[in-house]
Motif scaffolding. Structure first.
Motif, PDB file in Angstrom:
ATOM      1  N   GLY A   1       0.807  -1.196   0.000  1.00 50.84           N
ATOM      2  CA  GLY A   1       0.000   0.000   0.000  1.00 50.84           C
ATOM      3  C   GLY A   1       0.846   1.254   0.000  1.00 50.84           C
ATOM      4  O   GLY A   1       1.894   1.307   0.654  1.00 50.84           O
ATOM      5  N   VAL A   2       0.392   2.258  -0.731  1.00 51.05           N
ATOM      6  CA  VAL A   2       1.099   3.531  -0.839  1.00 51.05           C
ATOM      7  C   VAL A   2       0.287   4.654  -0.200  1.00 51.05           C
ATOM      8  O   VAL A   2       0.807   5.420   0.607  1.00 51.05           O
ATOM      9  N   SER A   3      -0.990   4.713  -0.569  1.00 49.10           N
ATOM     10  CA  SER A   3      -1.836   5.790  -0.073  1.00 49.10           C
ATOM     11  C   SER A   3      -3.294   5.406  -0.262  1.00 49.10           C
ATOM     12  O   SER A   3      -3.610   4.470  -0.999  1.00 49.10           O
ATOM     13  N   CYS A   4      -4.164   6.128   0.413  1.00 49.66           N
ATOM     14  CA  CYS A   4      -5.595   5.907   0.207  1.00 49.66           C
ATOM     15  C   CYS A   4      -6.348   7.188   0.526  1.00 49.66           C
ATOM     16  O   CYS A   4      -5.827   8.099   1.188  1.00 49.66           O
ATOM     17  N   ILE A   5      -7.595   7.246   0.025  1.00 51.76           N
ATOM     18  CA  ILE A   5      -8.449   8.391   0.278  1.00 51.76           C
ATOM     19  C   ILE A   5      -9.872   7.900   0.487  1.00 51.76           C
ATOM     20  O   ILE A   5     -10.342   6.989  -0.194  1.00 51.76           O
TER      21      ILE A   5
ATOM     22  N   TYR B   1      -1.018   7.380   4.306  1.00 51.94           N
ATOM     23  CA  TYR B   1       0.173   7.170   3.488  1.00 51.94           C
ATOM     24  C   TYR B   1       1.104   6.157   4.153  1.00 51.94           C
ATOM     25  O   TYR B   1       1.233   6.127   5.379  1.00 51.94           O
ATOM     26  N   ALA B   2       1.758   5.386   3.313  1.00 53.28           N
ATOM     27  CA  ALA B   2       2.850   4.558   3.805  1.00 53.28           C
ATOM     28  C   ALA B   2       4.010   5.460   4.215  1.00 53.28           C
ATOM     29  O   ALA B   2       4.148   6.579   3.706  1.00 53.28           O
ATOM     30  N   ASP B   3       4.827   4.988   5.116  1.00 55.40           N
ATOM     31  CA  ASP B   3       5.963   5.797   5.568  1.00 55.40           C
ATOM     32  C   ASP B   3       6.837   6.238   4.398  1.00 55.40           C
ATOM     33  O   ASP B   3       7.343   7.362   4.364  1.00 55.40           O
ATOM     34  N   ALA B   4       6.994   5.359   3.406  1.00 56.86           N
ATOM     35  CA  ALA B   4       7.849   5.677   2.256  1.00 56.86           C
ATOM     36  C   ALA B   4       7.275   6.791   1.395  1.00 56.86           C
ATOM     37  O   ALA B   4       7.998   7.404   0.605  1.00 56.86           O
ATOM     38  N   ALA B   5       5.976   7.050   1.546  1.00 56.78           N
ATOM     39  CA  ALA B   5       5.304   8.048   0.717  1.00 56.78           C
ATOM     40  C   ALA B   5       5.071   9.373   1.439  1.00 56.78           C
ATOM     41  O   ALA B   5       4.854  10.397   0.781  1.00 56.78           O
ATOM     42  N   LYS B   6       5.133   9.367   2.740  1.00 59.23           N
ATOM     43  CA  LYS B   6       4.824  10.568   3.509  1.00 59.23           C
ATOM     44  C   LYS B   6       5.783  11.693   3.167  1.00 59.23           C
ATOM     45  O   LYS B   6       6.997  11.506   3.103  1.00 59.23           O
ATOM     46  N   GLY B   7       5.213  12.861   2.931  1.00 58.79           N
ATOM     47  CA  GLY B   7       6.011  14.036   2.614  1.00 58.79           C
ATOM     48  C   GLY B   7       6.381  14.171   1.154  1.00 58.79           C
ATOM     49  O   GLY B   7       6.877  15.219   0.735  1.00 58.79           O
ATOM     50  N   ARG B   8       6.174  13.116   0.373  1.00 54.08           N
ATOM     51  CA  ARG B   8       6.516  13.162  -1.054  1.00 54.08           C
ATOM     52  C   ARG B   8       5.307  12.939  -1.955  1.00 54.08           C
ATOM     53  O   ARG B   8       5.257  13.489  -3.054  1.00 54.08           O
ATOM     54  N   PHE B   9       4.366  12.128  -1.521  1.00 58.55           N
ATOM     55  CA  PHE B   9       3.200  11.784  -2.339  1.00 58.55           C
ATOM     56  C   PHE B   9       1.957  12.436  -1.753  1.00 58.55           C
ATOM     57  O   PHE B   9       1.825  12.592  -0.535  1.00 58.55           O
ATOM     58  N   THR B  10       1.032  12.813  -2.632  1.00 59.74           N
ATOM     59  CA  THR B  10      -0.229  13.389  -2.201  1.00 59.74           C
ATOM     60  C   THR B  10      -1.368  12.774  -3.003  1.00 59.74           C
ATOM     61  O   THR B  10      -1.321  12.769  -4.244  1.00 59.74           O
ATOM     62  N   VAL B  11      -2.367  12.279  -2.304  1.00 56.38           N
ATOM     63  CA  VAL B  11      -3.541  11.708  -2.954  1.00 56.38           C
ATOM     64  C   VAL B  11      -4.666  12.736  -2.922  1.00 56.38           C
ATOM     65  O   VAL B  11      -4.828  13.470  -1.940  1.00 56.38           O
ATOM     66  N   SER B  12      -5.429  12.791  -4.012  1.00 56.23           N
ATOM     67  CA  SER B  12      -6.544  13.731  -4.086  1.00 56.23           C
ATOM     68  C   SER B  12      -7.598  13.170  -5.026  1.00 56.23           C
ATOM     69  O   SER B  12      -7.357  12.188  -5.730  1.00 56.23           O
ATOM     70  N   LYS B  13      -8.756  13.809  -5.019  1.00 52.09           N
ATOM     71  CA  LYS B  13      -9.810  13.338  -5.921  1.00 52.09           C
ATOM     72  C   LYS B  13     -10.534  14.517  -6.537  1.00 52.09           C
ATOM     73  O   LYS B  13     -10.651  15.589  -5.931  1.00 52.09           O
ATOM     74  N   ASP B  14     -11.004  14.296  -7.764  1.00 49.95           N
ATOM     75  CA  ASP B  14     -11.806  15.281  -8.483  1.00 49.95           C
ATOM     76  C   ASP B  14     -13.123  14.596  -8.813  1.00 49.95           C
ATOM     77  O   ASP B  14     -13.191  13.791  -9.747  1.00 49.95           O
ATOM     78  N   SER B  15     -14.133  14.908  -8.040  1.00 48.45           N
ATOM     79  CA  SER B  15     -15.414  14.227  -8.218  1.00 48.45           C
ATOM     80  C   SER B  15     -16.034  14.519  -9.573  1.00 48.45           C
ATOM     81  O   SER B  15     -16.657  13.646 -10.180  1.00 48.45           O
ATOM     82  N   ALA B  16     -15.851  15.734 -10.062  1.00 46.28           N
ATOM     83  CA  ALA B  16     -16.431  16.103 -11.354  1.00 46.28           C
ATOM     84  C   ALA B  16     -15.844  15.268 -12.483  1.00 46.28           C
ATOM     85  O   ALA B  16     -16.535  14.966 -13.468  1.00 46.28           O
ATOM     86  N   LYS B  17     -14.579  14.885 -12.348  1.00 48.47           N
ATOM     87  CA  LYS B  17     -13.912  14.080 -13.371  1.00 48.47           C
ATOM     88  C   LYS B  17     -13.938  12.594 -13.025  1.00 48.47           C
ATOM     89  O   LYS B  17     -13.414  11.777 -13.786  1.00 48.47           O
ATOM     90  N   ASN B  18     -14.495  12.257 -11.865  1.00 51.57           N
ATOM     91  CA  ASN B  18     -14.556  10.864 -11.412  1.00 51.57           C
ATOM     92  C   ASN B  18     -13.161  10.236 -11.435  1.00 51.57           C
ATOM     93  O   ASN B  18     -12.965   9.112 -11.924  1.00 51.57           O
TER      94      ASN B  18
END
Length: 129
Positions: free
Chosen positions: A47-51, A60-77
């Motif tokens: 696992g890397v990240s989830c929303i 976030y997984a420890d390896a991803a914290k501070g470097r990766f960002t998860v987001s969502k755009d509902s309009a674009k699904n």
């Protein structure tokens, strides 16, 4: 049933950035918790990240914290994974996955992988000079 398609992978130099997209079809991604996972050759999927459904909760997984960002755009699904300061050890096939949650809008998890019901086909990310 939702279908998931990842895109945005490719070859990038160490220190570079990529943004992965997970596009949903068939159902609204707002009905699902979405996870990002990766699998390197010879290694287990991790696992890397989830929303969450609401988008207000992430992990976030420890390896991803501070470097990766998860987001969502509902309009674009679509759910995104912005990856910065990439390292060679980030090289892997990246997958998005979905878990239907009818009543819980705040939950997501990056483990276990079996919690998720639907998976995309994956996108290759290679970090190399």
């Amino acid at each position: 049933q939702v279908q998931l398609v990842e895109s945005g992978g490719g070859l990038v130099q160490p220190g570079g950035s990529l943004r992965l997209s997970c596009a949903g079809s068939g159902r609204s991604l707002g009905e699902y918790a979405i996870g990002w996972f990766r699998q390197a050759p010879g290694k287990e999927r991790e696992g890397v990240s989830c929303i969450s459904r609401s988008g207000r909760n992430t992990d976030y997984a420890d390896a991803a914290k501070g470097r990766f960002t998860v987001s969502k755009d509902s309009a674009k699904n679509t759910v995104y994974l912005q990856m910065n300061s990439l390292k060679p050890e980030d090289t892997a096939v990246y997958f998005c996955a979905a878990r239907s949650l009818r009543f819980d809008t705040s939950r997501c998890t990056i483990r276990p992988t079996t919690w998720y019901e639907y998976w995309g086909q994956g996108a290759q990310v290679t970090v190399s000079s």
